[in-house]
Write a protein that holds these residues in place. Structure first.
Motif, PDB file in Angstrom:
ATOM      1  N   SER A   1       0.743  -1.295  -0.044  1.00  0.00           N
ATOM      2  CA  SER A   1      -0.161  -0.011  -0.212  1.00  0.00           C
ATOM      3  C   SER A   1       0.962   1.295   0.158  1.00  0.00           C
ATOM      4  O   SER A   1       1.979   1.175   0.324  1.00  0.00           O
ATOM      5  CB  SER A   1      -0.826   0.040   1.268  1.00  0.00           C
ATOM      6  N   GLY A   2       0.202   2.264  -0.311  1.00  0.00           N
ATOM      7  CA  GLY A   2       1.150   3.866  -0.256  1.00  0.00           C
ATOM      8  C   GLY A   2       1.294   4.271  -1.465  1.00  0.00           C
ATOM      9  O   GLY A   2       1.988   5.445  -1.556  1.00  0.00           O
TER      10      GLY A   2
ATOM     11  N   TYR B   1       8.855  -1.510   4.898  1.00  0.00           N
ATOM     12  CA  TYR B   1       8.437  -0.071   4.534  1.00  0.00           C
ATOM     13  C   TYR B   1       9.595   0.458   3.628  1.00  0.00           C
ATOM     14  O   TYR B   1      10.938  -0.113   3.492  1.00  0.00           O
ATOM     15  CB  TYR B   1       8.601   0.957   5.406  1.00  0.00           C
TER      16      TYR B   1
ATOM     17  N   LEU C   1       7.161   9.445  -1.115  1.00  0.00           N
ATOM     18  CA  LEU C   1       6.097   8.477  -0.754  1.00  0.00           C
ATOM     19  C   LEU C   1       6.550   7.285   0.050  1.00  0.00           C
ATOM     20  O   LEU C   1       7.917   7.259  -0.241  1.00  0.00           O
ATOM     21  CB  LEU C   1       5.618   7.912  -2.179  1.00  0.00           C
ATOM     22  N   ARG C   2       6.055   6.828   0.833  1.00  0.00           N
ATOM     23  CA  ARG C   2       6.303   5.701   1.667  1.00  0.00           C
ATOM     24  C   ARG C   2       5.255   4.668   1.241  1.00  0.00           C
ATOM     25  O   ARG C   2       4.200   4.751   1.668  1.00  0.00           O
ATOM     26  CB  ARG C   2       6.064   6.102   3.082  1.00  0.00           C
ATOM     27  N   LEU C   3       5.931   3.549   1.001  1.00  0.00           N
ATOM     28  CA  LEU C   3       5.264   2.233   0.694  1.00  0.00           C
ATOM     29  C   LEU C   3       5.313   1.339   1.914  1.00  0.00           C
ATOM     30  O   LEU C   3       6.350   1.256   2.733  1.00  0.00           O
ATOM     31  CB  LEU C   3       5.689   1.487  -0.537  1.00  0.00           C
ATOM     32  N   SER C   4       4.277   0.801   2.138  1.00  0.00           N
ATOM     33  CA  SER C   4       4.145  -0.288   3.082  1.00  0.00           C
ATOM     34  C   SER C   4       3.907  -1.589   2.808  1.00  0.00           C
ATOM     35  O   SER C   4       3.277  -1.797   1.500  1.00  0.00           O
ATOM     36  CB  SER C   4       3.121   0.186   4.130  1.00  0.00           C
TER      37      SER C   4
END
Length: 120
Positions: A7-8, A80, A18-21
């Motif tokens: 997500s993210g 992350y 941006l930070r992806l999780s």
């Protein structure tokens, strides 16, 4: 076995962040090496970053080194990818993956991906 959900992702202007999780199911998350990959339209999937089981060791591709960081929270079963100074060439579908051993290529489980689009 582990189930991975990213997500993210989203649309961001060049220079943004941006930070992806990546959330993992199961109780053995800390036993997996975790990696991030990406695939741009018309290109092969490429390695982005990897973190060891404890998070103490990381490695990045040359194209993102110095701009991206990878981290994990084993208590939350989450890894992350913090992406800073984004460029249009970072546009891709980003995937997280889990492996039983330290590797840049041989991953055992994959998420479904999240789209990142960087506008110029």
């Amino acid at each position: 076995q582990v189930h991975l959900v990213e997500s993210g992702g989203g649309l961001v202007q060049a220079g943004g962040s941006l930070r992806l999780s990546c959330a993992a199911s199961g109780r053995t998350f800390s036993s997996y090496v975790m990696g991030w990959f990406r695939q741009a339209p018309g290109k092969e999937r490429e390695f982005v970053a990897v973190t060891s089981r404890s998070g103490s060791s990381t490695l990045f591709s040359n194209s993102v080194k110095g701009r991206f960081t990878i981290s994990r929270d084993n208590a939350k079963n989450t890894v992350y990818l913090q992406m800073n100074s984004l460029k249009p060439e970072d546009t891709a579908v980003y995937y997280c993956a889990a492996a039983f051993k330290w590797t840049l290529t041989e991953y055992d489980y994959w998420g479904q991906g999240t789209q990142v689009t960087v506008s110029s």
